[in-house]
Write a protein that holds these residues in place. Structure first.
Motif, PDB file in Angstrom:
ATOM      1  N   PRO A  92     -25.817 -27.629 -48.618  1.00 61.42           N
ATOM      2  CA  PRO A  92     -25.920 -28.047 -47.218  1.00 61.42           C
ATOM      3  C   PRO A  92     -24.908 -27.348 -46.314  1.00 61.42           C
ATOM      4  O   PRO A  92     -23.887 -26.831 -46.768  1.00 61.42           O
ATOM      5  N   MET A  93     -25.204 -27.353 -45.013  1.00 58.61           N
ATOM      6  CA  MET A  93     -24.272 -26.895 -43.992  1.00 58.61           C
ATOM      7  C   MET A  93     -23.282 -28.023 -43.696  1.00 58.61           C
ATOM      8  O   MET A  93     -23.558 -29.192 -43.931  1.00 58.61           O
ATOM      9  N   GLY A  94     -22.102 -27.660 -43.134  1.00 52.54           N
ATOM     10  CA  GLY A  94     -21.053 -28.637 -42.895  1.00 52.54           C
ATOM     11  C   GLY A  94     -21.174 -29.362 -41.560  1.00 52.54           C
ATOM     12  O   GLY A  94     -22.094 -29.137 -40.770  1.00 52.54           O
ATOM     13  N   TRP A  95     -20.197 -30.243 -41.292  1.00 54.25           N
ATOM     14  CA  TRP A  95     -20.220 -31.105 -40.109  1.00 54.25           C
ATOM     15  C   TRP A  95     -20.199 -30.295 -38.816  1.00 54.25           C
ATOM     16  O   TRP A  95     -20.776 -30.712 -37.806  1.00 54.25           O
ATOM     17  N   ASN A  96     -19.535 -29.167 -38.818  1.00 54.08           N
ATOM     18  CA  ASN A  96     -19.492 -28.328 -37.612  1.00 54.08           C
ATOM     19  C   ASN A  96     -20.904 -27.974 -37.159  1.00 54.08           C
ATOM     20  O   ASN A  96     -21.255 -28.074 -35.978  1.00 54.08           O
ATOM     21  N   PHE A  97     -21.735 -27.551 -38.122  1.00 56.67           N
ATOM     22  CA  PHE A  97     -23.135 -27.238 -37.812  1.00 56.67           C
ATOM     23  C   PHE A  97     -23.864 -28.485 -37.326  1.00 56.67           C
ATOM     24  O   PHE A  97     -24.612 -28.431 -36.342  1.00 56.67           O
ATOM     25  N   VAL A  98     -23.674 -29.610 -37.997  1.00 52.45           N
ATOM     26  CA  VAL A  98     -24.389 -30.841 -37.655  1.00 52.45           C
ATOM     27  C   VAL A  98     -24.101 -31.235 -36.209  1.00 52.45           C
ATOM     28  O   VAL A  98     -25.011 -31.534 -35.426  1.00 52.45           O
ATOM     29  N   ARG A  99     -22.830 -31.233 -35.850  1.00 57.70           N
ATOM     30  CA  ARG A  99     -22.443 -31.631 -34.494  1.00 57.70           C
ATOM     31  C   ARG A  99     -23.067 -30.705 -33.453  1.00 57.70           C
ATOM     32  O   ARG A  99     -23.588 -31.147 -32.421  1.00 57.70           O
ATOM     33  N   ARG A 100     -23.060 -29.421 -33.730  1.00 54.77           N
ATOM     34  CA  ARG A 100     -23.625 -28.455 -32.775  1.00 54.77           C
ATOM     35  C   ARG A 100     -25.141 -28.598 -32.676  1.00 54.77           C
ATOM     36  O   ARG A 100     -25.717 -28.520 -31.594  1.00 54.77           O
ATOM     37  N   ARG A 101     -25.790 -28.827 -33.819  1.00 53.07           N
ATOM     38  CA  ARG A 101     -27.249 -28.976 -33.802  1.00 53.07           C
ATOM     39  C   ARG A 101     -27.635 -30.227 -33.013  1.00 53.07           C
ATOM     40  O   ARG A 101     -28.537 -30.194 -32.173  1.00 53.07           O
ATOM     41  N   MET A 102     -26.971 -31.328 -33.259  1.00 51.88           N
ATOM     42  CA  MET A 102     -27.308 -32.562 -32.556  1.00 51.88           C
ATOM     43  C   MET A 102     -27.058 -32.433 -31.056  1.00 51.88           C
ATOM     44  O   MET A 102     -27.844 -32.926 -30.232  1.00 51.88           O
ATOM     45  N   THR A 103     -25.991 -31.745 -30.675  1.00 55.04           N
ATOM     46  CA  THR A 103     -25.713 -31.524 -29.251  1.00 55.04           C
ATOM     47  C   THR A 103     -26.784 -30.644 -28.621  1.00 55.04           C
ATOM     48  O   THR A 103     -27.259 -30.899 -27.505  1.00 55.04           O
ATOM     49  N   ALA A 104     -27.186 -29.591 -29.350  1.00 56.53           N
ATOM     50  CA  ALA A 104     -28.211 -28.684 -28.830  1.00 56.53           C
ATOM     51  C   ALA A 104     -29.541 -29.395 -28.627  1.00 56.53           C
ATOM     52  O   ALA A 104     -30.275 -29.117 -27.672  1.00 56.53           O
ATOM     53  N   GLU A 105     -29.874 -30.344 -29.499  1.00 56.35           N
ATOM     54  CA  GLU A 105     -31.187 -30.989 -29.450  1.00 56.35           C
ATOM     55  C   GLU A 105     -31.219 -32.216 -28.540  1.00 56.35           C
ATOM     56  O   GLU A 105     -32.209 -32.456 -27.855  1.00 56.35           O
ATOM     57  N   LEU A 106     -30.147 -33.020 -28.546  1.00 58.50           N
ATOM     58  CA  LEU A 106     -30.158 -34.276 -27.779  1.00 58.50           C
ATOM     59  C   LEU A 106     -29.179 -34.277 -26.616  1.00 58.50           C
ATOM     60  O   LEU A 106     -29.169 -35.228 -25.822  1.00 58.50           O
ATOM     61  N   GLY A 107     -28.363 -33.223 -26.499  1.00 57.61           N
ATOM     62  CA  GLY A 107     -27.429 -33.134 -25.391  1.00 57.61           C
ATOM     63  C   GLY A 107     -26.063 -33.722 -25.719  1.00 57.61           C
ATOM     64  O   GLY A 107     -25.876 -34.414 -26.725  1.00 57.61           O
ATOM     65  N   ALA A 108     -25.091 -33.442 -24.847  1.00 54.92           N
ATOM     66  CA  ALA A 108     -23.759 -34.004 -25.006  1.00 54.92           C
ATOM     67  C   ALA A 108     -23.857 -35.534 -24.993  1.00 54.92           C
ATOM     68  O   ALA A 108     -24.670 -36.118 -24.272  1.00 54.92           O
ATOM     69  N   GLY A 109     -23.040 -36.155 -25.817  1.00 58.39           N
ATOM     70  CA  GLY A 109     -23.102 -37.610 -25.915  1.00 58.39           C
ATOM     71  C   GLY A 109     -24.239 -38.102 -26.780  1.00 58.39           C
ATOM     72  O   GLY A 109     -24.653 -39.255 -26.670  1.00 58.39           O
ATOM     73  N   TRP A 110     -24.742 -37.235 -27.668  1.00 58.11           N
ATOM     74  CA  TRP A 110     -25.863 -37.617 -28.537  1.00 58.11           C
ATOM     75  C   TRP A 110     -25.533 -38.833 -29.408  1.00 58.11           C
ATOM     76  O   TRP A 110     -26.425 -39.586 -29.809  1.00 58.11           O
ATOM     77  N   GLU A 111     -24.230 -39.049 -29.655  1.00 59.66           N
ATOM     78  CA  GLU A 111     -23.822 -40.148 -30.530  1.00 59.66           C
ATOM     79  C   GLU A 111     -24.238 -41.517 -29.987  1.00 59.66           C
ATOM     80  O   GLU A 111     -24.358 -42.482 -30.757  1.00 59.66           O
ATOM     81  N   LYS A 112     -24.466 -41.612 -28.666  1.00 54.07           N
ATOM     82  CA  LYS A 112     -24.810 -42.920 -28.068  1.00 54.07           C
ATOM     83  C   LYS A 112     -26.134 -43.466 -28.594  1.00 54.07           C
ATOM     84  O   LYS A 112     -26.422 -44.663 -28.450  1.00 54.07           O
ATOM     85  N   ASN A 113     -26.960 -42.594 -29.203  1.00 58.20           N
ATOM     86  CA  ASN A 113     -28.235 -43.040 -29.765  1.00 58.20           C
ATOM     87  C   ASN A 113     -28.072 -43.743 -31.110  1.00 58.20           C
ATOM     88  O   ASN A 113     -29.029 -44.327 -31.620  1.00 58.20           O
ATOM     89  N   PHE A 114     -26.857 -43.667 -31.683  1.00 59.56           N
ATOM     90  CA  PHE A 114     -26.670 -44.131 -33.049  1.00 59.56           C
ATOM     91  C   PHE A 114     -25.504 -45.108 -33.148  1.00 59.56           C
ATOM     92  O   PHE A 114     -24.470 -44.932 -32.511  1.00 59.56           O
TER      93      PHE A 114
END
Length: 453
Positions: A92-114
């Protein structure tokens, strides 16, 4: 800017991928040539090295290798055996990739969905990885994130794949795979579109609505994009773990019956197939029903093609060579001769044989684990002798599903009346009724428009 950095799909991304793969594929082509000319080329050791390289690349070249490993004579045995083992085990890819992918797809503040989001991947495959999360309303979900640069990877890998196939065709023309490559190209491009996979999930929830023994996760539409697929989390155990823990005959039969229906109710009643039946794409529920997973490789067939499948079954039952020829033509085979039909019937007979035998039995009887490979070898030699065939696109995923499911049933070591299971599904087959059911299900699935290339 973050999205462009993460997914460079332009010429530079493609060139970078080609640098990674050219040596690999060039080496495959050279060793295939050596194999055909009788030169010893390291065989199994080269094949194992190739598997490791493709697993590390994480991309479509690995998918292509998996597919080729199921087609008669497409690769020498040692390559087929190693590449068949490539499943959902890419690092798997690491957390750095995950954070960037989620930001790219759902925008800054994507964490508010979870409410929470797992930092470690729960699973990793060829095109993406899965993270477990909890939505703000408490629902547990799986988020599948596409690896970076996969569009470039697809295009570069397909070019290299065509090169390797081209070399192989010059040495061995028993099975011409031009249409196979086109099929693979279309399916891989579809697999990159997670909005399409969400639609495939809706389609399968519809076609399996009357099969409560099969769970198809529901996509969370508002948290799906073309490179992020969010779906409900389903609990289950891998089949290998379940087998190792021990199963009664009744439990084995429940799993086998459910698996059979999960693949063949959609195919023969709706003209739809899940083209990837390996054991990483389903899990076993506590009641020994199944969770069906990974809906990237879904194929929708014309009703006439499905009728051709059943015509071939009847032709093999009654030894009606003329009907078999018509069935192969409906599949898309061309330039058929009586000798070619005889050769094709040997392979088809191997696949259909358990479905024509009205008794309780194993999917493959006898003590020869190499029976399938030996039949493939005879078919390949027969096709060489009779001038070869061009595999039609429609053949690919149906053949792969049959071979893949057979392998799982053999792993289960289960006895079933496969004839009865098959006839439960196809006994009221009607081409026009299938067409109507298929149209209604496809319309309800809300497939997205194809993105501009």
């Amino acid at each position: 800017m973050a999205e462009r950095d993460l997914d460079n799909t332009g010429v530079f991304g493609e060139l970078r991928r080609m640098v990674q793969t050219t040596g690999t594929v060039g080496g495959i082509a050279a060793r295939l040539a050596g194999h055909k000319m009788g030169i010893r080329s390291g065989g199994a050791s080269h094949a194992e090295d190739l598997k490791s390289i493709l697993g590390g690349l994480k991309g479509p070249l690995m998918k292509a290798a998996q597919l080729l490993s199921t087609i008669p004579g497409a690769l020498p045995d040692e390559y087929a055996e190693e590449l068949a083992q490539l499943q959902a085990n890419a690092p798997p890819m690491g957390w750095n990739f995950v954070r960037r992918r989620m930001t790219a797809e759902l925008g800054a503040g994507w964490e508010k969905n979870f409410r929470s989001f797992g930092r470690e991947a729960s699973a990793a495959a060829s095109l993406g990885q899965v993270h477990k999360a909890v939505l703000t309303d408490g629902r547990q979900v799986a988020c599948k994130l596409q690896y970076p640069d996969m569009n470039a990877a697809v295009e570069a890998d397909l070019r290299q794949f065509r090169m390797a196939i081209g070399v192989y065709h010059r040495l061995d023309n028993a099975i011409r795979q031009d249409d196979v490559v086109e099929e693979l190209t279309e399916r891989l491009r579809e697999e990159l579109d997670y909005l399409r996979e969400a639609a495939n999930m809706r389609l399968y929830r519809s076609v399996l609505a009357d099969c409560p023994e099969v769970t198809v996760p529901a996509p969370v539409d508002e948290l799906c994009t073309r490179r992020l697929l969010t779906m409900e989390w389903v609990n289950g155990r891998g089949l290998n773990a379940v087998i190792q823990a021990g199963l009664t005959e009744e439990q084995k039969q429940r799993i086998a019956r459910t698996l059979f229906r999960a693949w063949y109710v959609p195919l023969y009643q709706y003209g739809v197939v899940h083209g990837d039946p390996h054991m990483g794409n389903f899990t076993v529920r506590d009641d020994y029903g199944l969770n069906l997973l990974d809906f990237g490789a879904i194929r929708i067939f014309s009703p006439a093609f499905i009728k051709g499948n059943l015509d071939l079954y009847r032709a093999l039952q009654t030894k009606d060579k003329e009907l078999a020829t018509q069935a192969y033509a409906a599949w898309g085979f061309k330039d058929l001769t009586p000798d070619k039909v005889d050769v094709l019937n040997e392979w088809a007979g191997f696949l259909y044989e358990p479905l024509m035998d009205n008794r309780v039995r194993y999917i493959q009887e006898g003590n020869n684990p190499n029976q399938g490979r030996e039949i493939l070898t005879r078919v390949h030699e027969g096709l060489q002798r009779t001038g070869g065939v061009r595999l039609p696109r429609e053949f690919v995923l149906v053949d792969r599903s049959a071979v893949g499911l057979g392998s799982v049933f053999m792993r289960l070591k289960v006895k079933m009346n496969w004839y009865e299971l098959f006839h439960e599904i196809v006994q009221e087959f009607d081409e026009a009724a299938l067409a109507a059911r298929q149209k209604a299900a496809v319309d309800a699935a809300r497939f997205p428009a194809t993105p501009a290339s």
